[in-house]
Design a protein around this motif. Structure first.
Motif, PDB file in Angstrom:
ATOM      1  N   GLY A  45       0.849  -1.182   0.000  1.00  0.00           N
ATOM      2  CA  GLY A  45       0.000   0.000   0.000  1.00  0.00           C
ATOM      3  C   GLY A  45       0.883   1.230   0.000  1.00  0.00           C
ATOM      4  O   GLY A  45       2.052   1.165   0.409  1.00  0.00           O
ATOM      5  N   VAL A  46       0.351   2.339  -0.455  1.00  0.00           N
ATOM      6  CA  VAL A  46       1.132   3.578  -0.485  1.00  0.00           C
ATOM      7  C   VAL A  46       0.910   4.351   0.815  1.00  0.00           C
ATOM      8  O   VAL A  46      -0.127   4.231   1.462  1.00  0.00           O
ATOM      9  CB  VAL A  46       0.755   4.451  -1.695  1.00  0.00           C
ATOM     10  N   GLY A  47       1.898   5.138   1.193  1.00  0.00           N
ATOM     11  CA  GLY A  47       1.766   6.040   2.332  1.00  0.00           C
ATOM     12  C   GLY A  47       1.326   5.363   3.613  1.00  0.00           C
ATOM     13  O   GLY A  47       1.822   4.293   3.990  1.00  0.00           O
ATOM     14  N   ARG A  48       0.384   5.988   4.286  1.00  0.00           N
ATOM     15  CA  ARG A  48      -0.092   5.474   5.570  1.00  0.00           C
ATOM     16  C   ARG A  48      -0.872   4.173   5.406  1.00  0.00           C
ATOM     17  O   ARG A  48      -0.889   3.336   6.313  1.00  0.00           O
ATOM     18  CB  ARG A  48      -0.958   6.541   6.263  1.00  0.00           C
ATOM     19  N   GLU A  49      -1.503   3.972   4.255  1.00  0.00           N
ATOM     20  CA  GLU A  49      -2.148   2.685   3.990  1.00  0.00           C
ATOM     21  C   GLU A  49      -1.098   1.572   4.025  1.00  0.00           C
ATOM     22  O   GLU A  49      -1.332   0.492   4.581  1.00  0.00           O
ATOM     23  CB  GLU A  49      -2.844   2.704   2.628  1.00  0.00           C
ATOM     24  N   GLY A  50       0.064   1.851   3.444  1.00  0.00           N
ATOM     25  CA  GLY A  50       1.146   0.879   3.458  1.00  0.00           C
ATOM     26  C   GLY A  50       1.648   0.593   4.860  1.00  0.00           C
ATOM     27  O   GLY A  50       1.986  -0.552   5.192  1.00  0.00           O
ATOM     28  N   LEU A  51       1.691   1.620   5.695  1.00  0.00           N
ATOM     29  CA  LEU A  51       2.125   1.424   7.080  1.00  0.00           C
ATOM     30  C   LEU A  51       1.155   0.516   7.839  1.00  0.00           C
ATOM     31  O   LEU A  51       1.564  -0.340   8.633  1.00  0.00           O
ATOM     32  CB  LEU A  51       2.250   2.773   7.798  1.00  0.00           C
ATOM     33  N   MET A  52      -0.143   0.691   7.600  1.00  0.00           N
ATOM     34  CA  MET A  52      -1.129  -0.175   8.244  1.00  0.00           C
ATOM     35  C   MET A  52      -0.944  -1.625   7.790  1.00  0.00           C
ATOM     36  O   MET A  52      -1.056  -2.564   8.586  1.00  0.00           O
ATOM     37  CB  MET A  52      -2.549   0.290   7.922  1.00  0.00           C
ATOM     38  N   LEU A  53      -0.652  -1.826   6.510  1.00  0.00           N
ATOM     39  CA  LEU A  53      -0.452  -3.176   5.992  1.00  0.00           C
ATOM     40  C   LEU A  53       0.839  -3.782   6.535  1.00  0.00           C
ATOM     41  O   LEU A  53       0.915  -4.998   6.771  1.00  0.00           O
ATOM     42  CB  LEU A  53      -0.438  -3.157   4.464  1.00  0.00           C
ATOM     43  N   LYS A  54       1.853  -2.977   6.759  1.00  0.00           N
ATOM     44  CA  LYS A  54       3.077  -3.492   7.374  1.00  0.00           C
ATOM     45  C   LYS A  54       2.815  -3.951   8.804  1.00  0.00           C
ATOM     46  O   LYS A  54       3.358  -4.967   9.252  1.00  0.00           O
ATOM     47  CB  LYS A  54       4.176  -2.431   7.348  1.00  0.00           C
ATOM     48  N   PRO A  98      -8.472  13.935   8.941  1.00  0.00           N
ATOM     49  CA  PRO A  98      -8.431  14.550   7.610  1.00  0.00           C
ATOM     50  C   PRO A  98      -7.946  13.589   6.541  1.00  0.00           C
ATOM     51  O   PRO A  98      -7.322  12.561   6.813  1.00  0.00           O
ATOM     52  CB  PRO A  98      -7.429  15.695   7.797  1.00  0.00           C
ATOM     53  N   MET A  99      -8.259  13.953   5.308  1.00  0.00           N
ATOM     54  CA  MET A  99      -7.797  13.227   4.128  1.00  0.00           C
ATOM     55  C   MET A  99      -8.147  11.747   4.253  1.00  0.00           C
ATOM     56  O   MET A  99      -9.311  11.403   4.338  1.00  0.00           O
ATOM     57  CB  MET A  99      -6.301  13.483   3.920  1.00  0.00           C
ATOM     58  N   GLY A 100      -7.168  10.867   4.293  1.00  0.00           N
ATOM     59  CA  GLY A 100      -7.465   9.440   4.374  1.00  0.00           C
ATOM     60  C   GLY A 100      -7.350   8.855   5.753  1.00  0.00           C
ATOM     61  O   GLY A 100      -7.343   7.632   5.918  1.00  0.00           O
ATOM     62  N   SER A 101      -7.272   9.701   6.777  1.00  0.00           N
ATOM     63  CA  SER A 101      -7.016   9.180   8.121  1.00  0.00           C
ATOM     64  C   SER A 101      -8.124   8.276   8.644  1.00  0.00           C
ATOM     65  O   SER A 101      -7.853   7.322   9.374  1.00  0.00           O
ATOM     66  CB  SER A 101      -6.795  10.338   9.108  1.00  0.00           C
ATOM     67  N   LEU A 102      -9.366   8.552   8.281  1.00  0.00           N
ATOM     68  CA  LEU A 102     -10.465   7.697   8.736  1.00  0.00           C
ATOM     69  C   LEU A 102     -10.323   6.306   8.126  1.00  0.00           C
ATOM     70  O   LEU A 102     -10.478   5.291   8.808  1.00  0.00           O
ATOM     71  CB  LEU A 102     -11.815   8.309   8.370  1.00  0.00           C
ATOM     72  N   TYR A 103     -10.007   6.244   6.856  1.00  0.00           N
ATOM     73  CA  TYR A 103      -9.795   4.964   6.177  1.00  0.00           C
ATOM     74  C   TYR A 103      -8.638   4.198   6.818  1.00  0.00           C
ATOM     75  O   TYR A 103      -8.738   3.012   7.111  1.00  0.00           O
ATOM     76  CB  TYR A 103      -9.523   5.222   4.695  1.00  0.00           C
ATOM     77  N   GLU A 104      -7.556   4.901   7.053  1.00  0.00           N
ATOM     78  CA  GLU A 104      -6.362   4.263   7.614  1.00  0.00           C
ATOM     79  C   GLU A 104      -6.578   3.820   9.059  1.00  0.00           C
ATOM     80  O   GLU A 104      -6.127   2.745   9.462  1.00  0.00           O
ATOM     81  CB  GLU A 104      -5.180   5.227   7.514  1.00  0.00           C
ATOM     82  N   GLY A 105      -7.292   4.625   9.835  1.00  0.00           N
ATOM     83  CA  GLY A 105      -7.630   4.221  11.197  1.00  0.00           C
ATOM     84  C   GLY A 105      -8.531   3.006  11.210  1.00  0.00           C
ATOM     85  O   GLY A 105      -8.368   2.093  12.037  1.00  0.00           O
ATOM     86  N   ALA A 106      -9.486   2.973  10.285  1.00  0.00           N
ATOM     87  CA  ALA A 106     -10.368   1.810  10.168  1.00  0.00           C
ATOM     88  C   ALA A 106      -9.581   0.570   9.767  1.00  0.00           C
ATOM     89  O   ALA A 106      -9.864  -0.543  10.226  1.00  0.00           O
ATOM     90  CB  ALA A 106     -11.474   2.091   9.149  1.00  0.00           C
ATOM     91  N   MET A 107      -8.564   0.740   8.906  1.00  0.00           N
ATOM     92  CA  MET A 107      -7.701  -0.386   8.532  1.00  0.00           C
ATOM     93  C   MET A 107      -7.046  -0.988   9.765  1.00  0.00           C
ATOM     94  O   MET A 107      -7.037  -2.212   9.942  1.00  0.00           O
ATOM     95  CB  MET A 107      -6.605   0.069   7.554  1.00  0.00           C
ATOM     96  N   PHE A 108      -6.483  -0.141  10.618  1.00  0.00           N
ATOM     97  CA  PHE A 108      -5.787  -0.649  11.802  1.00  0.00           C
ATOM     98  C   PHE A 108      -6.726  -1.455  12.691  1.00  0.00           C
ATOM     99  O   PHE A 108      -6.396  -2.571  13.120  1.00  0.00           O
ATOM    100  CB  PHE A 108      -5.178   0.503  12.601  1.00  0.00           C
ATOM    101  N   VAL A 109      -7.900  -0.916  12.967  1.00  0.00           N
ATOM    102  CA  VAL A 109      -8.849  -1.614  13.836  1.00  0.00           C
ATOM    103  C   VAL A 109      -9.347  -2.894  13.173  1.00  0.00           C
ATOM    104  O   VAL A 109      -9.441  -3.950  13.806  1.00  0.00           O
ATOM    105  CB  VAL A 109     -10.026  -0.691  14.213  1.00  0.00           C
ATOM    106  N   LEU A 110      -9.651  -2.801  11.877  1.00  0.00           N
ATOM    107  CA  LEU A 110     -10.083  -3.986  11.129  1.00  0.00           C
ATOM    108  C   LEU A 110      -9.024  -5.083  11.194  1.00  0.00           C
ATOM    109  O   LEU A 110      -9.345  -6.259  11.403  1.00  0.00           O
ATOM    110  CB  LEU A 110     -10.352  -3.601   9.672  1.00  0.00           C
ATOM    111  N   PHE A 111      -7.765  -4.715  11.039  1.00  0.00           N
ATOM    112  CA  PHE A 111      -6.697  -5.710  11.047  1.00  0.00           C
ATOM    113  C   PHE A 111      -6.562  -6.381  12.417  1.00  0.00           C
ATOM    114  O   PHE A 111      -6.231  -7.569  12.505  1.00  0.00           O
ATOM    115  CB  PHE A 111      -5.376  -5.073  10.637  1.00  0.00           C
ATOM    116  N   GLU A 112      -6.802  -5.640  13.489  1.00  0.00           N
ATOM    117  CA  GLU A 112      -6.771  -6.262  14.814  1.00  0.00           C
ATOM    118  C   GLU A 112      -7.881  -7.303  14.942  1.00  0.00           C
ATOM    119  O   GLU A 112      -7.694  -8.382  15.533  1.00  0.00           O
ATOM    120  CB  GLU A 112      -6.914  -5.194  15.909  1.00  0.00           C
TER     121      GLU A 112
END
Length: 204
Positions: free
Chosen positions: A56-65, A165-179
């Motif tokens: 994933g790119v940017g913060r999305e990539g960090l969540m996937l890592k 802001p921006m994609g932070s809601l998506y990225e935050g949801a990724m983190f919780v979803l992954f848990e």
């Protein structure tokens, strides 16, 4: 600059958590919940002795890592695309890629290579019905959150600025979803907390 107080911190945290919770509690009649899609695809890859690749790119990539770390702790063979020790992808394998706004050129290119080599491609996105990356997907995990594609002050606070802001809601949801995914996979793959913990690095 005014200092925040504990009450304000609690209120902000609660609002942010509520926004993420609302994303993950959204249901549709036409799409399988992202949690189920992720657990099914990862468990299926494990059952066929496939490896997991994430990108994933940017913060999305960090969540996937962060997810890849926990998948390793669960005993899976997992690799982050562009790491020096990333092996070639093949037919038993699964690429998990994220394109919140629907598409990125790098996600398209990497997904195309994975698909052409016979791997399954699991795409995470907030835009499942359009976007350049969807055409490469074997399966889609829909995360109905605000991204850069629709950054129009959804969830704005008292001062008119969005808390996420921006994609932070998506990225935050990724983190919780992954848990949630890791918790469910622990059951599916029959991995006890003790075994999972034993795989954590000791080079710290």
């Amino acid at each position: 600059m005014a200092e925040s107080n504990p009450t304000e911190s609690t209120q902000l945290a609660s609002k942010i958590c509520n926004q993420i919770s609302s994303v993950l509690s959204t249901t549709t009649t036409t799409k399988t919940p992202a949690l189920d899609v992720l657990v099914q695809e990862i468990a299926a890859a494990a059952n066929r002795n496939g490896r997991i690749f994430v990108y994933g790119v940017g913060r999305e990539g960090l969540m996937l890592k962060a997810l890849s770390m926990r998948l390793f702790h669960l005993g899976l063979s997992v690799h982050c695309v562009f790491d020096m020790n990333t092996p070639p992808i093949g037919s038993p394998d699964l690429l998990i890629a994220s394109a919140g706004p629907g598409g990125f050129s790098t996600v398209d290119a990497i997904s195309g290579v994975a698909k052409s080599n016979g791997a399954r491609v699991l795409l995470l996105t907030a835009q499942p019905d359009f976007g350049s990356s969807v055409k490469y997907a074997s399966a889609v995990a829909y995360i109905p959150a605000q991204t850069m594609a629709d950054d129009d002050n959804v969830g704005a606070g008292e001062k008119g600025r969005p808390l996420l802001p921006m994609g932070s809601l998506y990225e935050g949801a990724m983190f919780v979803l992954f848990e949630m995914v890791v918790y469910k996979l622990g059951e599916v793959l029959k991995q006890s907390p003790e075994v999972v913990r034993a795989r954590h690095t000791n080079l710290e």
